[in-house]
Design a protein around this motif. Structure first.
Motif, PDB file in Angstrom:
ATOM      1  N   PHE A 137       0.843  -1.206   0.000  1.00 57.54           N
ATOM      2  CA  PHE A 137       0.000   0.000   0.000  1.00 57.54           C
ATOM      3  C   PHE A 137       0.880   1.259   0.000  1.00 57.54           C
ATOM      4  N   VAL A 138       1.866   1.264   0.879  1.00 58.37           N
ATOM      5  CA  VAL A 138       2.750   2.437   0.971  1.00 58.37           C
ATOM      6  C   VAL A 138       3.598   2.573  -0.298  1.00 58.37           C
ATOM      7  N   VAL A 139       4.136   1.459  -0.775  1.00 59.29           N
ATOM      8  CA  VAL A 139       4.951   1.502  -2.004  1.00 59.29           C
ATOM      9  C   VAL A 139       4.126   2.081  -3.165  1.00 59.29           C
ATOM     10  N   ASP A 140       2.934   1.563  -3.354  1.00 60.79           N
ATOM     11  CA  ASP A 140       2.077   2.040  -4.448  1.00 60.79           C
ATOM     12  C   ASP A 140       1.819   3.541  -4.352  1.00 60.79           C
ATOM     13  N   PHE A 141       1.506   3.983  -3.156  1.00 63.32           N
ATOM     14  CA  PHE A 141       1.224   5.413  -2.982  1.00 63.32           C
ATOM     15  C   PHE A 141       2.480   6.261  -3.151  1.00 63.32           C
ATOM     16  N   GLN A 142       3.610   5.746  -2.712  1.00 62.89           N
ATOM     17  CA  GLN A 142       4.854   6.523  -2.885  1.00 62.89           C
ATOM     18  C   GLN A 142       5.146   6.749  -4.366  1.00 62.89           C
ATOM     19  N   HIS A 143       4.837   5.756  -5.190  1.00 66.05           N
ATOM     20  CA  HIS A 143       5.087   5.921  -6.626  1.00 66.05           C
ATOM     21  C   HIS A 143       4.171   6.990  -7.206  1.00 66.05           C
ATOM     22  N   LEU A 144       2.898   6.914  -6.836  1.00 63.87           N
ATOM     23  CA  LEU A 144       1.960   7.916  -7.341  1.00 63.87           C
ATOM     24  C   LEU A 144       2.344   9.316  -6.864  1.00 63.87           C
ATOM     25  N   MET A 145       2.708   9.420  -5.580  1.00 55.31           N
ATOM     26  CA  MET A 145       3.038  10.745  -5.034  1.00 55.31           C
ATOM     27  C   MET A 145       4.328  11.304  -5.641  1.00 55.31           C
ATOM     28  N   SER A 146       5.268  10.414  -5.923  1.00 54.82           N
ATOM     29  CA  SER A 146       6.483  10.868  -6.618  1.00 54.82           C
ATOM     30  C   SER A 146       6.104  11.505  -7.947  1.00 54.82           C
ATOM     31  N   MET A 147       5.109  10.931  -8.600  1.00 50.49           N
ATOM     32  CA  MET A 147       4.683  11.488  -9.878  1.00 50.49           C
ATOM     33  C   MET A 147       3.973  12.826  -9.677  1.00 50.49           C
ATOM     34  N   LEU A 148       3.100  12.918  -8.686  1.00 53.26           N
ATOM     35  CA  LEU A 148       2.406  14.188  -8.455  1.00 53.26           C
ATOM     36  C   LEU A 148       3.393  15.302  -8.116  1.00 53.26           C
ATOM     37  N   ASP A 149       4.444  14.950  -7.373  1.00 52.62           N
ATOM     38  CA  ASP A 149       5.475  15.945  -7.036  1.00 52.62           C
ATOM     39  C   ASP A 149       6.351  16.288  -8.232  1.00 52.62           C
ATOM     40  N   SER A 150       6.243  15.513  -9.281  1.00 54.25           N
ATOM     41  CA  SER A 150       7.078  15.747 -10.456  1.00 54.25           C
ATOM     42  C   SER A 150       6.289  16.390 -11.597  1.00 54.25           C
ATOM     43  N   LEU A 151       4.984  16.158 -11.602  1.00 55.64           N
ATOM     44  CA  LEU A 151       4.164  16.614 -12.749  1.00 55.64           C
ATOM     45  C   LEU A 151       3.956  18.130 -12.898  1.00 55.64           C
ATOM     46  N   HIS A 152       3.597  19.036 -12.087  1.00 55.10           N
ATOM     47  CA  HIS A 152       3.564  18.953 -10.685  1.00 55.10           C
ATOM     48  C   HIS A 152       2.226  19.467 -10.204  1.00 55.10           C
ATOM     49  N   CYS A 153       1.434  18.628  -9.542  1.00 55.36           N
ATOM     50  CA  CYS A 153       0.059  18.945  -9.160  1.00 55.36           C
ATOM     51  C   CYS A 153      -0.158  18.824  -7.656  1.00 55.36           C
ATOM     52  N   CYS A 154      -1.250  19.439  -7.231  1.00 55.24           N
ATOM     53  CA  CYS A 154      -1.654  19.332  -5.834  1.00 55.24           C
ATOM     54  C   CYS A 154      -2.225  17.936  -5.584  1.00 55.24           C
ATOM     55  N   LYS A 155      -1.905  17.355  -4.433  1.00 52.99           N
ATOM     56  CA  LYS A 155      -2.378  16.009  -4.150  1.00 52.99           C
ATOM     57  C   LYS A 155      -3.884  15.929  -3.890  1.00 52.99           C
ATOM     58  N   PHE A 156      -4.462  17.054  -3.539  1.00 52.92           N
ATOM     59  CA  PHE A 156      -5.895  17.034  -3.231  1.00 52.92           C
ATOM     60  C   PHE A 156      -6.765  16.727  -4.453  1.00 52.92           C
ATOM     61  N   ILE A 157      -6.223  16.864  -5.640  1.00 47.77           N
ATOM     62  CA  ILE A 157      -7.055  16.604  -6.822  1.00 47.77           C
ATOM     63  C   ILE A 157      -7.444  15.132  -6.926  1.00 47.77           C
ATOM     64  N   ILE A 158      -6.717  14.293  -6.202  1.00 51.63           N
ATOM     65  CA  ILE A 158      -7.105  12.876  -6.164  1.00 51.63           C
ATOM     66  C   ILE A 158      -8.524  12.731  -5.645  1.00 51.63           C
ATOM     67  N   PHE A 159      -8.845  13.509  -4.614  1.00 50.12           N
ATOM     68  CA  PHE A 159     -10.184  13.406  -4.016  1.00 50.12           C
ATOM     69  C   PHE A 159     -11.276  13.746  -5.028  1.00 50.12           C
TER      70      PHE A 159
END
Lengths: 614, 614
Positions: free
Chosen positions: B486-508
């Motif tokens: 679970f943590v690994v999967d989310f770390q990959h997604l968050m690495s992408m959001l920090d690189s793209l670069h978008c706010c994490k709240f858009i996931i919601f």
């Protein structure tokens, strides 16, 4: 009327060559008993948190206990107490042999060595007479030769403790040896380096005084009545020595293999006490006042590992210099042991340093350029022997290894701290907490760092029972529940054995809590209950903790290395990893320590340690 | 034909005042995407393990990503990447506001600040033109004033990032502020101190260029189609901001209380977003390209905590400066927040430093003499406000607290390191691993130290689902099994959001993996699969790990502080203590890292990071 019990301590200042006699009154002795208890009290007062262990400000304390030199079984021991140059905290190191009784017969219960000599010296104590003599002719000599030379000079009946080149060269895990080639060592945490820093090569003792016994007749009778059972119950130790248990330890995941990495190992049967008995063993030998005789002499008459008859390797030595380095040649282990004894090196830390070095070598963190050309491959016994010499002579990587694992792993870097197996800087002895979980808590909380002797539970968790401490049956070695109390109870008893001062093996022969209380009362004339007795053990244990707290120790230090907390070794330990935090929370509660491992005010008050309330 | 995607970086050397333009070719960009990914790559190359974070050798990197400045939701962000003076390892700090788009419109994807100015300077970038100007008139000014003054000087449309006195004074957790009084912060790990060490007060950007979109029409259409759902799903954030969740977090043992000691606290309801809405709230506000609008302005018109309308406290600020210090007065928290914003202090680390200080004060490890007379008692909001000033001005104990918890606990000594709540030197943000066990693993493995954003699982473990990452239902927050993946999967997604670069709240609002992949392809013209996308995230995460490994990080550092591993806080966390080692073993296996947390050769090869194979 029985005269008040007291202790006499000689304070010997090597800087000024002044000698001072101190009397400890009965009240103080009743609180701290002797041995490591009184030693801890003295060390607390003589040093502080600024004391550099290898400076003239540190003191080196040799203490006997109330039972030393009496007819109590295996009571001819002494304890060396100092601030450790390896760990920077409290340390004690217990030693067998015959020196303890020798000191006691001079009318002394202990010695405090202060200051630092300008040139090498040794001390001779003959009854009241204490002489500081030049040791220029002894400096550089190995411990067997030193023992011989001093005996030739003074008397064959002299008892000598001395250091070898390791202590002289300030190797951080140098030890102190008694009995020359029948070596018994105050092995751990660098007490020999402190002796070396003071330029003190040896202390010889020869006394003629009687050791005082309050109720002599009753005492003699009691000991006599216990003797047959003691002899009977300790037969295996007599027959095969401490390495009797090598194969059992391998089978339960207790024996260290390949720097604590591997679960099982075929080689174990080639380094056991049974195998020694068929090969290199010459005979067994006894410390003073001992009826067990676990000591072994070995002899190798030819080949490149030739050694004259002398002390053979103990279980700890075999585990650390043998299986933990994947060395399965008993002759090499005997040779390594002999080198360590002659040089005055702790075999446990030496084995730990070399297995650590082998792993760093395998992982490419160090190369032949660092090792002075040695191929430090697993099982390479010849390289192991050479590395011992390099550690002593401070050559190549041996210099760094001689500083201990904390410094070595820091300097080697990479991820070497991940497989540096120690607690608070003291290398693990040869018992694995993954195989017996009480050992996890014992190592994490022992006051000198990873120590199997301050709790000594490994032989009782899956083995002997201890009914008069409340443990009637053997325990489940993987079960966490109840282990905190088990460790606390044993730490109190062991604190007493280190203070009385007796060998822990006498427990196997029936010398458990109640007989010990009786013997202490008969010798001193006191009226200790079992509760008083164990509470004295608790007080002593807490005093050592207070010393370490002054040095900055707290819960953060009561931990285990990554290899043990995170790597399931398999074999007899299976996938078990000790749940240390759970046990530690329970342990602190039982002890009356706060969440950080600091004794509460109430605890200090209960233990009559009020002066430490802050 | 779609032109090859590339990135343009301006290298600005403050020592020489030289400016250099660098082009990153498509191949490189495809590997590391942008934002913190490209930032990590650049930092790896520009610095090494000897680089002192506050020396001219360190670089301060500002990066946008491929989505910055496009119509993608909340894409107006940028990342600051540097070697942290607080932790000594890799750090990144993400920031909202409008500056990211401003830079992008100058035709730049990023800036690397090298060297160190002799006297205070600021940088103005207007399209191609880059000017380094004297900031002597700005030095010492707070961030609100600095923002205003530069805008007055250059243009009201300018976007400014700047530091306050905290960065100038090298407080180790000084931050960088964008948008003046509508403050958005690159908050963590002392990026503002690095800026201060370079004597760089501010960077203003004003561009007129278009941001390139490969398939513009399709892209616009896709974003438009997603908008209603995005608006609908994020209503609570719009209404109550991030502090919407204060009472929920208190109820599940997530909210920190009394330096992470206490389970429940009545005061929570007086510091929630709902309570703010009834009291100090003025209105909500939006970062660039955002339809969520979680920002709050607050106003306090009278009394001693008076503040003009400006950015109000976020959840993290309320947790750290409020509940963790037992301060239940929302006006004081607003005032503290305003001070931190003006001075440019990370509110998380400031709250952590003060709660740590309050505990040390309660335990008698520090006194009024150390604090310059302040009674640092729990809940003493006035003392808290004064201590913020002392931290910024480096006065009394504030000086030491401004060095971070590692140094502060070392110097204060006693057992204060036992309640210094950080990982790898970075203070915990306001989410408790005892309440949600995935957070334990997230903090322990985050590349910048204790960070809730590199895994961002706290909102998904017991909360939102994430079907296109394989998590269709909410999870049991105390269950250890499955959490490593679970943590690994989310770390990959968050690495992408920090690189793209978008706010994490858009996931919601539904902007999960598949829509993100689609948007990235539409903007760049690439043909990334979901697998490519997540693998890029994995590559980026591993590259940051490799940076830290070069600094000596290994498993020993992937841990949690004693308070979290050993103290059951009760309340909504009950008696839960995270079983970190178990999860970590599984985590390393999933990642293809060895037992020490080092990526194996095979892993590096798989991730096309072969140049890091040793």
């Amino acid at each position: 009327m029985i005269p008040a019990y007291f202790m006499k301590i000689a304070e010997i200042n090597l800087t000024t060559e002044g000698i001072n006699l101190i009397t400890l009154e009965e009240k103080e002795v009743k609180k701290f008993i002797g041995g490591s208890g009184i030693g801890a009290k003295l060390l607390y007062d003589y040093t502080d948190h600024k004391t550099d262990p290898l400076s003239s400000e540190n003191v080196l304390i040799f203490m006997t206990g109330p039972l030393t030199g009496t007819k109590t079984f295996s009571s001819n021991r002494f304890e060396v107490i100092t601030k450790s140059p390896l760990t920077g905290i409290y340390t004690e190191s217990d030693c067998g042999g015959r020196w303890g009784e020798g000191l006691k017969k001079c009318g002394l219960d202990g010695i405090v060595i202060k200051g630092e000599a300008k040139k090498p010296v040794y001390i001779i104590i003959k009854d009241e007479e204490i002489k500081i003599k030049s040791a220029s002719h002894l400096w550089g000599k190995d411990t067997f030769a030193t023992d011989n030379l001093i005996k030739e000079e003074i008397s064959p009946n002299l008892q000598v403790v001395c250091i070898g080149k390791a202590g002289e060269n300030l190797v951080k895990f140098a030890c102190i040896i008694n009995e020359g080639k029948h070596a018994r060592a105050a092995g751990r945490a660098g007490v020999g380096a402190v002796m070396g820093s003071k330029k003190l090569k040896a202390i010889g003792v020869l006394g003629t005084k009687e050791v005082k016994i309050a109720h002599e007749q009753e005492f003699n009778q009691f000991i006599k009545s216990l003797t047959p059972y003691m002899v009977d119950q300790t037969e295996a130790l007599r027959k095969y020595g401490t390495s009797n248990g090598v194969e059992y330890c391998e089978s339960v995941g207790d024996l260290p293999i390949k720097n604590w990495y591997q679960g099982n190992w075929e080689g174990a049967k080639k380094i056991s006490g049974q195998y020694m008995a068929q090969t290199v063993l010459k005979k067994n030998y006894y410390c003073g006042r001992c009826v067990i005789g676990c000591g072994r002499t070995v002899e190798i008459t030819e080949g490149k590992y030739k050694i004259e008859e002398s002390a053979g390797p103990e279980y700890e030595t075999i585990g650390m210099l043998g299986s933990n380095c994947l060395v399965d040649n008993i002759e090499i282990i005997c040779k390594a042991n002999e080198l360590c004894n002659r040089y005055g090196l702790d075999t446990i830390s030496t084995g730990s340093a070399i297995s650590f070095c082998m792993e760093a070598y395998e992982r490419g963190l160090i190369t032949k350029e660092d090792t002075g050309g040695l191929k430090m491959e697993w099982g390479n016994g010849d390289a192991l022997l050479e590395m011992i010499k390099k550690i002593v002579n401070r050559q190549d990587l041996g210099k760094l290894l001689g500083e201990g694992l904390v410094k070595a792993s820091k300097e080697i870097g990479g991820n070497s701290c991940e497989f540096a197996v120690h607690v608070k800087g003291l290398d693990f002895p040869a018992h694995d907490p993954r195989g017996k979980v009480s050992v996890a808590l014992g190592y994490a909380t022992s006051n000198r760092g990873a120590c199997h002797l301050q709790a000594f539970t490994h032989d009782f968790e899956d083995g002997a029972a201890m009914p008069d401490l409340g443990y009637k049956e053997t325990l489940d070695r993987f079960e966490t529940n109840g282990k905190a109390k088990f460790v606390v109870d044993f730490q109190h008893l062991m604190s007493m054995l280190d203070s009385l001062h007796c060998c822990k093996f006498i427990i196997f022969g029936g010398m458990t809590v109640e007989p010990l209380v009786k013997v202490l009362n008969l010798v001193t004339g006191w009226d200790f209950s079992k509760k008083d007795f164990l509470e004295a053990g608790e007080r002593i244990f807490n005093l050592k903790r207070l010393y370490n707290i002054r040095e900055g120790v707290s819960r953060k230090d009561d931990t285990l290395p990554p290899r043990i907390l995170t790597h399931p070794r398999g074999g007899g330990a299976g996938n078990n990893l000790p749940d240390l935090n759970k046990m530690l929370n329970e342990y602190y509660q039982i002890r009356g320590w706060d969440e950080f491992g600091i004794p509460t005010k109430e605890t200090l008050k209960r233990l009559e340690l009020e002066e430490h309330i802050k």
